[in-house]
Design an enzyme around this catalytic site. Structure first.
Site, PDB file in Angstrom:
ATOM      1  N   CYS A 127       0.809  -1.229   0.000  1.00 34.50           N
ATOM      2  CA  CYS A 127       0.000   0.000   0.000  1.00 34.50           C
ATOM      3  C   CYS A 127       0.840   1.276   0.000  1.00 34.50           C
ATOM      4  CB  CYS A 127      -0.950   0.006   1.184  1.00 34.50           C
ATOM      5  SG  CYS A 127      -0.233  -0.592   2.723  1.00 34.50           S
ATOM      6  N   HIS A 136      -2.819   6.168   4.913  1.00 36.21           N
ATOM      7  CA  HIS A 136      -1.369   6.320   5.078  1.00 36.21           C
ATOM      8  C   HIS A 136      -0.948   7.698   4.569  1.00 36.21           C
ATOM      9  CE1 HIS A 136      -1.030   2.230   6.199  1.00 36.21           C
ATOM     10  NE2 HIS A 136      -0.450   1.710   5.141  1.00 36.21           N
TER      11      HIS A 136
HETATM   12  C1  11C Z   1       1.171  -1.964   6.538  1.00 39.86           C
HETATM   13  N1  11C Z   1       1.948  -1.823   4.257  1.00 39.86           N
HETATM   14  O1  11C Z   1       0.693  -0.826   6.448  1.00 39.86           O
HETATM   15  C2  11C Z   1       1.561  -2.735   5.312  1.00 39.86           C
HETATM   16  C3  11C Z   1       0.423  -3.643   4.952  1.00 39.86           C
HETATM   17  O2  11C Z   1       2.859  -6.288   1.903  1.00 39.86           O
HETATM   18  O3  11C Z   1       0.757  -6.088   1.471  1.00 39.86           O
HETATM   19  C4  11C Z   1       0.554  -4.334   3.622  1.00 39.86           C
HETATM   20  C5  11C Z   1       1.497  -5.487   3.642  1.00 39.86           C
HETATM   21  C6  11C Z   1       1.715  -6.000   2.241  1.00 39.86           C
HETATM   22  O4  11C Z   1       1.312  -2.551   7.598  1.00 39.86           O
END
Ligand code: 11C
Length: 345
Positions: A128, A248
């Protein structure tokens, strides 16, 4: 014509958003198969007002499936995605299982939709925090070229799953009520120690690799180069978890190849870039914030400013809904691109 679509991991934080996104987009579905782990099998989930019973995902579950959207963890994808392909399905996988496999395109449609043409059955959906950054960087790359990117993230707990959102809520209530609590999930469920996330910031997302960067940071570095076809691009990342439920945020510093750009040029470029919403009027205190971006498929960019010392250096603030553009929407968007390009039988 409609397609037989399977969703693997339909009860998870991302799986639920996938179903809502398929519904909102009125995705052409002739048959829907909802699959899950043995633990969730038998539960019911509603789609367009119809109740569906979840079946345990097995290799034979993919008989007759045209498009399978996977979001049930890397081990499930590793085990079942090849079986789905053998049964004739195209897999869009939202886990990290195949992302760096050279036979698997890693796709963000605004950036590298054409990579879908080389697929061999599995297409990977990036992490993400990587997705929202490359959507904002691609227009700059196309016009000016990119030399270096340094990103610091401010990531929401839903990236770690629905249980982490629950942990944030319960801890916040416990602290406000002066009650004791024991952190059990964040920063990483499978790591040795767990820390308070409410009223805190944790500089660890995923486990640490041997070079001192975390896996999340290495994903941002390696996936960015692969998606943008920019092996020489210098990328560094620091990923931090915040007590935000969803959305995010990222502080992105980028050095362009050419020193010709002004802030107004970059604003104009991003204003018309696909998938981007420019929110950049500092005098009016207009800039992106997670609370305002939740529920939208777009990537929001603001706070664009030129570096004081480096003329080709620019800073920007990039925010997106990590469950939508960061996961469910990007996966469904890939499926829509596959149909548009005539790649689904
Ligand atoms: C998080 N980016 O925010 C991570 C979640 O490799 O698909 C996604 C983890 C992935 O914790």
């Amino acid at each position: 014509k409609g397609f037989h679509v399977a969703v693997v991991g339909a009860t998870g934080a991302v799986g639920q958003q996938m179903l809502q996104t398929l519904e909102k987009r009125d995705f052409p579905i002739s048959k829907l198969t909802l699959l899950s782990s043995a633990r969730s099998a038998g539960k019911t989930v509603s789609f367009k007002g119809v109740e569906y019973k979840l079946e345990e995902a097995k290799p034979e579950s993919f008989q007759g499936v045209d498009i399978a959207l996977f979001s049930a963890g890397g081990s499930v994808s590793k085990e079942l995605a090849p079986a789905a392909v053998e049964h004739g399905a195209i897999v869009v996988d939202n886990t990290s299982a195949f992302r760096m496999d050279e036979n698997v395109p890693l796709v963000v449609p605004e950036v590298n939709e054409q990579d879908l043409l080389n697929h061999k059955g599995i297409i990977a959906n990036p992490n993400c925090s990587t997705i929202q950054m490359v959507v904002a960087l691609q227009p700059l790359k196309e016009k000016y070229g990119l030399k270096k990117v340094i990103v610091s993230t401010y990531q929401a707990v839903s990236g770690s799953g629905a249980a982490a959102v629950e942990e944030l809520t319960q801890q916040t209530q416990a602290i406000l009520n002066n009650e004791p609590f024991t952190p059990e999930i964040l920063p990483v469920k499978g790591d040795k120690k767990h820390y308070q996330i409410a009223f805190n910031a944790i500089p660890q997302i995923d486990k640490f690799t041997e070079n001192g960067f975390t896996f999340e940071e290495m994903k941002m570095i390696n996936e960015t180069k692969k998606i943008m076809h920019s092996e020489d691009l210098k990328v560094a990342a620091t990923c931090v978890r915040l007590p935000v439920a969803t959305g995010h945020s990222e502080s992105v510093y980028v050095e362009l190849d050419s020193a010709d750009a002004a802030v107004a040029d970059i604003q104009a470029l991003l204003e018309k870039a696909p998938g981007v919403v420019l929110q950049d009027q500092p005098q009016e205190q207009i800039y992106p914030m997670p609370a305002n971006c939740v529920g939208s498929n777009d990537v929001f960019v603001g706070r664009i400013r030129q570096d004081i010392d480096v003329p080709e250096g620019f800073h920007m603030w990039v925010v997106s809904d990590n469950l939508l553009k960061g996961a469910a929407w990007n996966s469904v968007q890939i499926a829509e691109s596959l149909i548009k390009l005539g790649l689904v039988k």
